[in-house]
Design a protein around this motif. Sequence first.
Motif, PDB file in Angstrom:
ATOM      1  N   SER A   1       4.569  35.345  25.930  1.00 54.01           N
ATOM      2  CA  SER A   1       3.709  35.931  24.938  1.00 54.01           C
ATOM      3  C   SER A   1       2.639  36.688  25.920  1.00 54.01           C
ATOM      4  CB  SER A   1       3.114  35.053  24.401  1.00 54.01           C
ATOM      5  OG  SER A   1       2.174  35.700  23.296  1.00 54.01           O
ATOM      6  N   ILE A   2       2.475  37.972  25.343  1.00 56.43           N
ATOM      7  CA  ILE A   2       1.489  38.952  26.290  1.00 56.43           C
ATOM      8  C   ILE A   2       0.321  39.160  25.268  1.00 56.43           C
ATOM      9  CG2 ILE A   2       3.291  39.751  27.568  1.00 56.43           C
ATOM     10  CD1 ILE A   2       2.679  42.564  25.908  1.00 56.43           C
ATOM     11  N   GLY A   3       0.636  38.715  24.281  1.00 54.20           N
ATOM     12  CA  GLY A   3      -0.922  39.342  23.214  1.00 54.20           C
ATOM     13  C   GLY A   3      -0.671  38.578  21.680  1.00 54.20           C
TER      14      GLY A   3
ATOM     15  N   CYS B   1       9.807  39.484  22.514  1.00 59.80           N
ATOM     16  CA  CYS B   1      10.134  40.747  23.050  1.00 59.80           C
ATOM     17  C   CYS B   1       9.975  40.734  24.486  1.00 59.80           C
ATOM     18  CB  CYS B   1       9.127  41.746  22.542  1.00 59.80           C
ATOM     19  SG  CYS B   1       9.420  42.305  20.719  1.00 59.80           S
ATOM     20  N   TYR B   2       9.322  39.772  25.025  1.00 57.59           N
ATOM     21  CA  TYR B   2       9.089  39.612  26.548  1.00 57.59           C
ATOM     22  C   TYR B   2       9.586  38.540  27.034  1.00 57.59           C
ATOM     23  CZ  TYR B   2       5.938  43.800  26.290  1.00 57.59           C
ATOM     24  OH  TYR B   2       5.519  44.835  26.307  1.00 57.59           O
ATOM     25  N   LYS B   3      10.150  38.440  28.184  1.00 54.87           N
ATOM     26  CA  LYS B   3      10.886  37.040  28.496  1.00 54.87           C
ATOM     27  C   LYS B   3      10.351  36.797  29.950  1.00 54.87           C
ATOM     28  CE  LYS B   3      13.913  36.737  25.242  1.00 54.87           C
ATOM     29  NZ  LYS B   3      13.836  35.622  24.556  1.00 54.87           N
ATOM     30  N   LEU B   4      10.598  35.628  30.493  1.00 53.59           N
ATOM     31  CA  LEU B   4       9.971  34.956  31.859  1.00 53.59           C
ATOM     32  C   LEU B   4      11.128  34.714  32.211  1.00 53.59           C
ATOM     33  CD1 LEU B   4       7.390  34.989  33.661  1.00 53.59           C
ATOM     34  CD2 LEU B   4       6.961  32.729  32.839  1.00 53.59           C
ATOM     35  N   ILE B   5      11.795  35.277  33.506  1.00 54.78           N
ATOM     36  CA  ILE B   5      12.949  34.706  34.046  1.00 54.78           C
ATOM     37  C   ILE B   5      12.549  34.216  35.756  1.00 54.78           C
ATOM     38  CG2 ILE B   5      15.210  35.560  35.289  1.00 54.78           C
ATOM     39  CD1 ILE B   5      15.403  37.682  32.971  1.00 54.78           C
TER      40      ILE B   5
ATOM     41  N   THR C   1      11.842  29.261  47.816  1.00 53.42           N
ATOM     42  CA  THR C   1      11.372  30.303  47.179  1.00 53.42           C
ATOM     43  C   THR C   1      11.456  30.611  45.645  1.00 53.42           C
ATOM     44  OG1 THR C   1      10.785  31.199  49.378  1.00 53.42           O
ATOM     45  CG2 THR C   1       9.973  32.464  47.767  1.00 53.42           C
ATOM     46  N   LEU C   2      10.319  30.560  44.976  1.00 56.83           N
ATOM     47  CA  LEU C   2      10.519  30.933  43.488  1.00 56.83           C
ATOM     48  C   LEU C   2       9.713  31.897  43.281  1.00 56.83           C
ATOM     49  CD1 LEU C   2       9.726  27.242  42.283  1.00 56.83           C
ATOM     50  CD2 LEU C   2      11.875  28.423  42.469  1.00 56.83           C
ATOM     51  N   VAL C   3      10.053  32.701  42.051  1.00 59.92           N
ATOM     52  CA  VAL C   3       9.397  34.129  41.810  1.00 59.92           C
ATOM     53  C   VAL C   3       9.853  34.113  40.374  1.00 59.92           C
ATOM     54  CG1 VAL C   3       9.784  36.506  41.410  1.00 59.92           C
ATOM     55  CG2 VAL C   3       9.703  35.428  43.758  1.00 59.92           C
ATOM     56  N   ASN C   4       8.877  34.293  39.461  1.00 60.44           N
ATOM     57  CA  ASN C   4       8.959  34.554  38.122  1.00 60.44           C
ATOM     58  C   ASN C   4       8.902  36.145  37.707  1.00 60.44           C
ATOM     59  OD1 ASN C   4       8.903  31.997  37.255  1.00 60.44           O
ATOM     60  ND2 ASN C   4       6.719  31.608  37.010  1.00 60.44           N
ATOM     61  N   PHE C   5       9.897  36.540  37.022  1.00 62.02           N
ATOM     62  CA  PHE C   5       9.840  37.875  36.358  1.00 62.02           C
ATOM     63  C   PHE C   5       9.661  37.920  35.027  1.00 62.02           C
ATOM     64  CE2 PHE C   5      12.829  38.580  40.074  1.00 62.02           C
ATOM     65  CZ  PHE C   5      12.116  39.528  40.838  1.00 62.02           C
ATOM     66  N   VAL C   6       8.375  38.833  34.679  1.00 61.28           N
ATOM     67  CA  VAL C   6       8.436  39.300  33.568  1.00 61.28           C
ATOM     68  C   VAL C   6       8.997  40.584  33.144  1.00 61.28           C
ATOM     69  CG1 VAL C   6       6.267  40.181  31.850  1.00 61.28           C
ATOM     70  CG2 VAL C   6       5.879  38.394  33.995  1.00 61.28           C
ATOM     71  N   VAL C   7       9.810  40.292  31.888  1.00 64.07           N
ATOM     72  CA  VAL C   7      10.929  41.236  31.844  1.00 64.07           C
ATOM     73  C   VAL C   7      10.261  41.837  30.258  1.00 64.07           C
ATOM     74  CG1 VAL C   7      13.433  41.663  30.904  1.00 64.07           C
ATOM     75  CG2 VAL C   7      12.645  40.104  32.973  1.00 64.07           C
ATOM     76  N   ALA C   8      10.154  43.038  30.355  1.00 64.96           N
ATOM     77  CA  ALA C   8       9.722  43.896  29.163  1.00 64.96           C
ATOM     78  C   ALA C   8      10.961  44.405  28.380  1.00 64.96           C
ATOM     79  CB  ALA C   8       8.377  44.792  29.551  1.00 64.96           C
TER      80      ALA C   8
END
Length: 162
Positions: free
Chosen positions: A18-20, A27-31, A39-46
Amino acid sequence: MINFKAFNGTVTTIDDFSIGQNNEAGCYKLIAVENGNGTLVNFVVAPTTYFVDHIMVAVGDKITGFYDANALVPLIYPPQFRALVIAKDTPYQNVKVSFFNSQLESSDGALRLNISSHTKILLENGQAFTGSIANRNLIVTYGATTRSIPAQTTPNKVIVLC
């Protein structure tokens, strides 16, 4: 100018993000991606994130996420980057996202393109691009390269990021 950087690993989770408050749920995902070394990274996918070959990503897939290293990021762990391009790892296919100069050399100096009549040159929407690809941000899919510096390749497909 965008400073494209990549992070490669295995998708561990995919969640809604959620962005707002404007009813943008789903509509947005966190992968979340883990590279095998812890090593971990979270990608915000728009909705504007480009998926190479329009693939569907699932937990367990090996992917490479490309992001702008110059963009502001929250100081949290794991780091959270806005994904600009995501590519699923595929045998015999490499993906490079970079600014390519007038000699069609990537901004990191690692890859030079030799365009042939068989190279597909497209826009992000799949339509043919008819202008010059020099001095532009490009998504390049390719197979083998030379062992020279920079490595040279004849790409299968070039997607122009307008």
